[in-house]
Design a protein around this motif. Structure first.
Motif, PDB file in Angstrom:
ATOM      1  N   LEU A 258       8.164 -20.757 -24.639  1.00  0.00           N
ATOM      2  CA  LEU A 258       9.356 -20.843 -23.677  1.00  0.00           C
ATOM      3  C   LEU A 258      10.312 -19.632 -24.208  1.00  0.00           C
ATOM      4  CD1 LEU A 258      10.576 -22.462 -21.069  1.00  0.00           C
ATOM      5  CD2 LEU A 258      12.172 -23.612 -22.905  1.00  0.00           C
ATOM      6  N   LEU A 259      10.489 -19.651 -25.471  1.00  0.00           N
ATOM      7  CA  LEU A 259      11.411 -18.685 -26.148  1.00  0.00           C
ATOM      8  C   LEU A 259      10.881 -17.383 -26.238  1.00  0.00           C
ATOM      9  CD1 LEU A 259      13.037 -20.872 -28.826  1.00  0.00           C
ATOM     10  CD2 LEU A 259      14.195 -20.003 -26.655  1.00  0.00           C
ATOM     11  N   SER A 260       9.596 -17.245 -26.228  1.00  0.00           N
ATOM     12  CA  SER A 260       8.832 -15.638 -26.322  1.00  0.00           C
ATOM     13  C   SER A 260       9.208 -14.937 -25.191  1.00  0.00           C
ATOM     14  CB  SER A 260       7.452 -16.081 -26.475  1.00  0.00           C
ATOM     15  OG  SER A 260       6.887 -16.459 -25.317  1.00  0.00           O
ATOM     16  N   GLN A 266      14.699 -12.876 -33.502  1.00  0.00           N
ATOM     17  CA  GLN A 266      14.267 -12.426 -34.973  1.00  0.00           C
ATOM     18  C   GLN A 266      13.376 -13.058 -35.700  1.00  0.00           C
ATOM     19  OE1 GLN A 266      15.730  -9.405 -36.267  1.00  0.00           O
ATOM     20  NE2 GLN A 266      16.647  -9.089 -34.319  1.00  0.00           N
ATOM     21  N   HIS A 267      13.537 -14.303 -35.544  1.00  0.00           N
ATOM     22  CA  HIS A 267      12.483 -15.349 -36.184  1.00  0.00           C
ATOM     23  C   HIS A 267      12.614 -16.874 -35.573  1.00  0.00           C
ATOM     24  CE1 HIS A 267      10.173 -15.499 -40.006  1.00  0.00           C
ATOM     25  NE2 HIS A 267      10.361 -16.872 -39.997  1.00  0.00           N
ATOM     26  N   ILE A 268      11.581 -17.366 -35.790  1.00  0.00           N
ATOM     27  CA  ILE A 268      11.532 -18.867 -35.380  1.00  0.00           C
ATOM     28  C   ILE A 268      10.763 -19.669 -36.303  1.00  0.00           C
ATOM     29  CG2 ILE A 268      10.581 -20.631 -33.647  1.00  0.00           C
ATOM     30  CD1 ILE A 268      10.499 -18.625 -31.522  1.00  0.00           C
ATOM     31  N   GLU A 269      11.512 -20.599 -36.959  1.00  0.00           N
ATOM     32  CA  GLU A 269      11.011 -21.450 -38.080  1.00  0.00           C
ATOM     33  C   GLU A 269      10.899 -23.018 -37.417  1.00  0.00           C
ATOM     34  OE1 GLU A 269       9.916 -20.422 -40.802  1.00  0.00           O
ATOM     35  OE2 GLU A 269       9.713 -22.085 -41.943  1.00  0.00           O
ATOM     36  N   GLU A 270       9.793 -23.615 -37.518  1.00  0.00           N
ATOM     37  CA  GLU A 270       9.540 -24.922 -37.136  1.00  0.00           C
ATOM     38  C   GLU A 270       9.330 -25.690 -38.153  1.00  0.00           C
ATOM     39  OE1 GLU A 270       6.423 -25.538 -34.146  1.00  0.00           O
ATOM     40  OE2 GLU A 270       6.664 -27.605 -34.130  1.00  0.00           O
ATOM     41  N   THR A 278      11.995 -29.649 -35.687  1.00  0.00           N
ATOM     42  CA  THR A 278      13.126 -29.024 -35.842  1.00  0.00           C
ATOM     43  C   THR A 278      13.012 -27.980 -35.836  1.00  0.00           C
ATOM     44  OG1 THR A 278      14.264 -30.918 -36.882  1.00  0.00           O
ATOM     45  CG2 THR A 278      15.375 -28.506 -36.898  1.00  0.00           C
ATOM     46  N   VAL A 279      13.676 -26.912 -34.780  1.00  0.00           N
ATOM     47  CA  VAL A 279      13.227 -25.398 -34.649  1.00  0.00           C
ATOM     48  C   VAL A 279      14.773 -24.501 -34.915  1.00  0.00           C
ATOM     49  CG1 VAL A 279      12.288 -23.736 -33.270  1.00  0.00           C
ATOM     50  CG2 VAL A 279      11.320 -25.988 -33.050  1.00  0.00           C
ATOM     51  N   ARG A 280      14.530 -23.827 -35.972  1.00  0.00           N
ATOM     52  CA  ARG A 280      15.737 -22.900 -36.208  1.00  0.00           C
ATOM     53  C   ARG A 280      15.122 -21.412 -35.530  1.00  0.00           C
ATOM     54  NH1 ARG A 280      19.589 -24.075 -39.471  1.00  0.00           N
ATOM     55  NH2 ARG A 280      20.219 -22.242 -40.417  1.00  0.00           N
ATOM     56  N   VAL A 281      16.168 -20.972 -34.817  1.00  0.00           N
ATOM     57  CA  VAL A 281      15.758 -19.613 -33.751  1.00  0.00           C
ATOM     58  C   VAL A 281      17.132 -18.630 -34.375  1.00  0.00           C
ATOM     59  CG1 VAL A 281      15.574 -18.391 -31.846  1.00  0.00           C
ATOM     60  CG2 VAL A 281      15.004 -20.934 -32.031  1.00  0.00           C
ATOM     61  N   GLN A 282      16.439 -17.675 -34.953  1.00  0.00           N
ATOM     62  CA  GLN A 282      17.610 -16.217 -35.458  1.00  0.00           C
ATOM     63  C   GLN A 282      17.580 -15.683 -34.174  1.00  0.00           C
ATOM     64  OE1 GLN A 282      16.627 -14.566 -38.984  1.00  0.00           O
ATOM     65  NE2 GLN A 282      16.746 -16.349 -40.259  1.00  0.00           N
ATOM     66  N   THR A 283      18.615 -15.250 -33.747  1.00  0.00           N
ATOM     67  CA  THR A 283      18.877 -14.436 -32.508  1.00  0.00           C
ATOM     68  C   THR A 283      20.238 -13.821 -32.324  1.00  0.00           C
ATOM     69  OG1 THR A 283      18.923 -14.449 -29.872  1.00  0.00           O
ATOM     70  CG2 THR A 283      19.698 -16.264 -31.168  1.00  0.00           C
ATOM     71  N   SER A 284      20.160 -12.458 -31.833  1.00  0.00           N
ATOM     72  CA  SER A 284      21.320 -11.810 -31.398  1.00  0.00           C
ATOM     73  C   SER A 284      21.976 -12.259 -30.050  1.00  0.00           C
ATOM     74  CB  SER A 284      21.067 -10.318 -31.610  1.00  0.00           C
ATOM     75  OG  SER A 284      20.206  -9.967 -30.636  1.00  0.00           O
ATOM     76  N   GLU A 285      21.143 -13.046 -29.348  1.00  0.00           N
ATOM     77  CA  GLU A 285      21.896 -13.496 -28.010  1.00  0.00           C
ATOM     78  C   GLU A 285      21.747 -14.958 -27.570  1.00  0.00           C
ATOM     79  OE1 GLU A 285      20.922  -9.519 -25.448  1.00  0.00           O
ATOM     80  OE2 GLU A 285      19.210 -11.032 -25.630  1.00  0.00           O
ATOM     81  N   PRO A 286      22.416 -15.705 -28.700  1.00  0.00           N
ATOM     82  CA  PRO A 286      22.472 -17.096 -28.741  1.00  0.00           C
ATOM     83  C   PRO A 286      22.500 -17.888 -27.184  1.00  0.00           C
ATOM     84  CG  PRO A 286      24.420 -16.546 -29.658  1.00  0.00           C
ATOM     85  CD  PRO A 286      23.610 -15.230 -29.593  1.00  0.00           C
ATOM     86  N   LYS A 288      21.542 -16.451 -24.281  1.00  0.00           N
ATOM     87  CA  LYS A 288      20.418 -16.405 -23.649  1.00  0.00           C
ATOM     88  C   LYS A 288      19.381 -17.356 -24.101  1.00  0.00           C
ATOM     89  CE  LYS A 288      20.466 -11.800 -22.066  1.00  0.00           C
ATOM     90  NZ  LYS A 288      20.078 -10.269 -22.329  1.00  0.00           N
ATOM     91  N   VAL A 289      19.393 -17.671 -25.261  1.00  0.00           N
ATOM     92  CA  VAL A 289      18.299 -18.618 -25.738  1.00  0.00           C
ATOM     93  C   VAL A 289      18.681 -20.128 -25.653  1.00  0.00           C
ATOM     94  CG1 VAL A 289      17.446 -19.535 -28.200  1.00  0.00           C
ATOM     95  CG2 VAL A 289      17.791 -17.000 -27.986  1.00  0.00           C
ATOM     96  N   ILE A 290      19.857 -20.269 -25.396  1.00  0.00           N
ATOM     97  CA  ILE A 290      20.225 -21.637 -25.085  1.00  0.00           C
ATOM     98  C   ILE A 290      20.045 -21.839 -23.358  1.00  0.00           C
ATOM     99  CG2 ILE A 290      22.321 -23.057 -24.529  1.00  0.00           C
ATOM    100  CD1 ILE A 290      23.458 -22.209 -27.368  1.00  0.00           C
ATOM    101  N   SER A 291      20.228 -20.904 -22.703  1.00  0.00           N
ATOM    102  CA  SER A 291      19.763 -21.099 -21.127  1.00  0.00           C
ATOM    103  C   SER A 291      18.441 -21.148 -21.136  1.00  0.00           C
ATOM    104  CB  SER A 291      20.276 -19.501 -20.531  1.00  0.00           C
ATOM    105  OG  SER A 291      21.409 -19.356 -20.593  1.00  0.00           O
ATOM    106  N   LEU A 292      17.676 -20.497 -21.871  1.00  0.00           N
ATOM    107  CA  LEU A 292      15.972 -20.576 -21.751  1.00  0.00           C
ATOM    108  C   LEU A 292      15.765 -22.092 -22.053  1.00  0.00           C
ATOM    109  CD1 LEU A 292      14.525 -17.614 -23.281  1.00  0.00           C
ATOM    110  CD2 LEU A 292      13.848 -18.425 -20.969  1.00  0.00           C
TER     111      LEU A 292
END
Ligand SMILES: Nc1ncnc2c1ncn2[C@@H]1O[C@H](COP(=O)(O)OP(=O)(O)OP(=O)(O)O)[C@@H](O)[C@H]1O
Length: 336
Positions: A258-260, A266-270, A278-286, A288-292
């Motif tokens: 979904l996030l792809s 920048q990075h996804i760690e599960e 538990t997934v941690r997503v590094q992003t410059s647009e939080p 947008k990620v939350i909407s997705l």
């Protein structure tokens, strides 16, 4: 700033290993590819990096167990290679695991044995050994055989052993490996106490939280190269422009696909637990990620979405995760 107590200049180390079962072939491994850094007096200095990065090789060179192929390591003003006999009485080290203790001897007798090796007079031993046993909380187990000790007790005795010669610098390779959270916390407390008394500490660890809590400065090593060196706070500023969105989900693969669709990742760690990930997503647009994530709430069982501050682990993923296909020639200073 305190003067430097360790000076590493362009240290290289290669190993020659044999490969193949029948037709043996020689292979050269460049464990350290020309590393330079300094450690200041009184610091807790961390060496971090993935498996095979070269951390243990570096510790072995600094503790005179291994000679560099090129370059020079000076510790307490002494060359680790040519002046090792003068250096050894002034430093000590503790390697991860449970080596280096005599299981059939008591804690007290183990420390007496190592004190004798360092030629410490018995009058000093009489004071120092009980003091050390108290420091590591083993005073009530002094006469107990080490074979009856738990892992945590053995590790604490290792610390006492490492302090038997009152070293100016203590090197710790993976000190809390295999320890439960409470034993690991107690160990961190002992390390902090030692440092407060003036001992310089150099440690390697895979536990980012441990490094963050303990270290004044951290050097990240990857594939034999120094890629960043700074304080934990300054290192975190490197990923300061990124936000970290964290969430729990039942289907990590679905959540990741979904996030792809978002280019700012920048990075996804599960991290997979028993029943969820538990997934941690590094992003410059939080946002947008939350909407997705909200659009896929039902399908992937996504819950507990939050935005968190970057941790040292995010720095690690940013530096090491992003380096798999790249070559870096100079270390990154977070505040430069
Ligand atoms: N005695 C040896 N002979 C051949 N290769 C070696 C030897 N010791 C280490 N290496 C290689 O050198 C590289 C660095 O190893 P080193 O043990 O220093 O890494 P490390 O960062 O401490 O890893 P880990 O976190 O897994 O302990 C690795 O590729 C390793 O396989």
């Amino acid at each position: 700033m305190n003067p430097s107590i360790i000076n590493v200049k362009n240290v290289k180390r290669t190993y020659v290993a044999e490969q193949g079962l029948f037709k043996k072939k020689k292979k050269t491994i460049e464990a350290l590819k020309g590393i330079s850094f300094e450690v200041n007096k009184g610091e807790v200095f961390g060496l971090l990096g993935p498996n095979g990065a070269g951390k243990t090789t570096m510790i072995k060179i600094l503790t005179t167990m291994l000679i560099p192929t090129e370059g020079q390591a000076t510790i307490l003003g002494l060359d680790a290679e040519t002046e090792n006999h003068k250096l050894r009485p002034q430093i000590n080290f503790i390697l991860g695991g449970e080596r280096n203790l005599y299981w059939r001897l008591s804690a007290y007798d183990n420390l007496t044995y190592f004190a004798d090796l360092y030629k410490i007079p018995r009058s000093i031993q009489k004071e120092r050994i009980p003091e050390l046993l108290q420091l590591v909380g083993l005073e009530n187990a002094a006469t107990q055989r080490v074979e009856t000790f738990s892992k945590g007790m053995k590790q604490r005795l290792q610390i006492a052993r490492g302090l038997i010669n009152d070293p100016k610098i203590l090197f710790l390779d993976e000190p809390s490996i295999g320890l439960d959270p409470i034993s690991a916390r107690n160990l961190r407390q002992v390390i902090r106490q030692l440092n407060e008394k003036g001992t310089t500490i150099v440690l390697t660890t895979h536990y980012m939280q441990e490094a963050d809590e303990l270290c004044d400065r951290i050097a990240f090593i990857n594939q034999g190269e120094l890629i960043a060196i700074d304080t934990p706070d300054n290192l975190k500023k490197m990923v300061g422009q990124l936000s970290v969105v964290q969430f729990d989900c039942m289907n990590g693969l679905k959540a990741k696909s979904l996030l792809s669709k978002n280019a700012s990742l920048q990075h996804i760690e599960e991290t997979t637990n028993d029943y969820y990930s538990t997934v941690r997503v590094q992003t410059s647009e939080p946002q947008k990620v939350i909407s997705l994530l909200y659009s896929g709430l039902g399908e992937s069982g996504i819950q507990n979405i939050s935005i968190t501050e970057p941790s040292l682990e995010d720095v690690y993923l940013h530096l090491i995760g992003g380096l798999k296909d790249e070559q870096h020639s100079s270390p990154i200073m977070a505040n430069s």
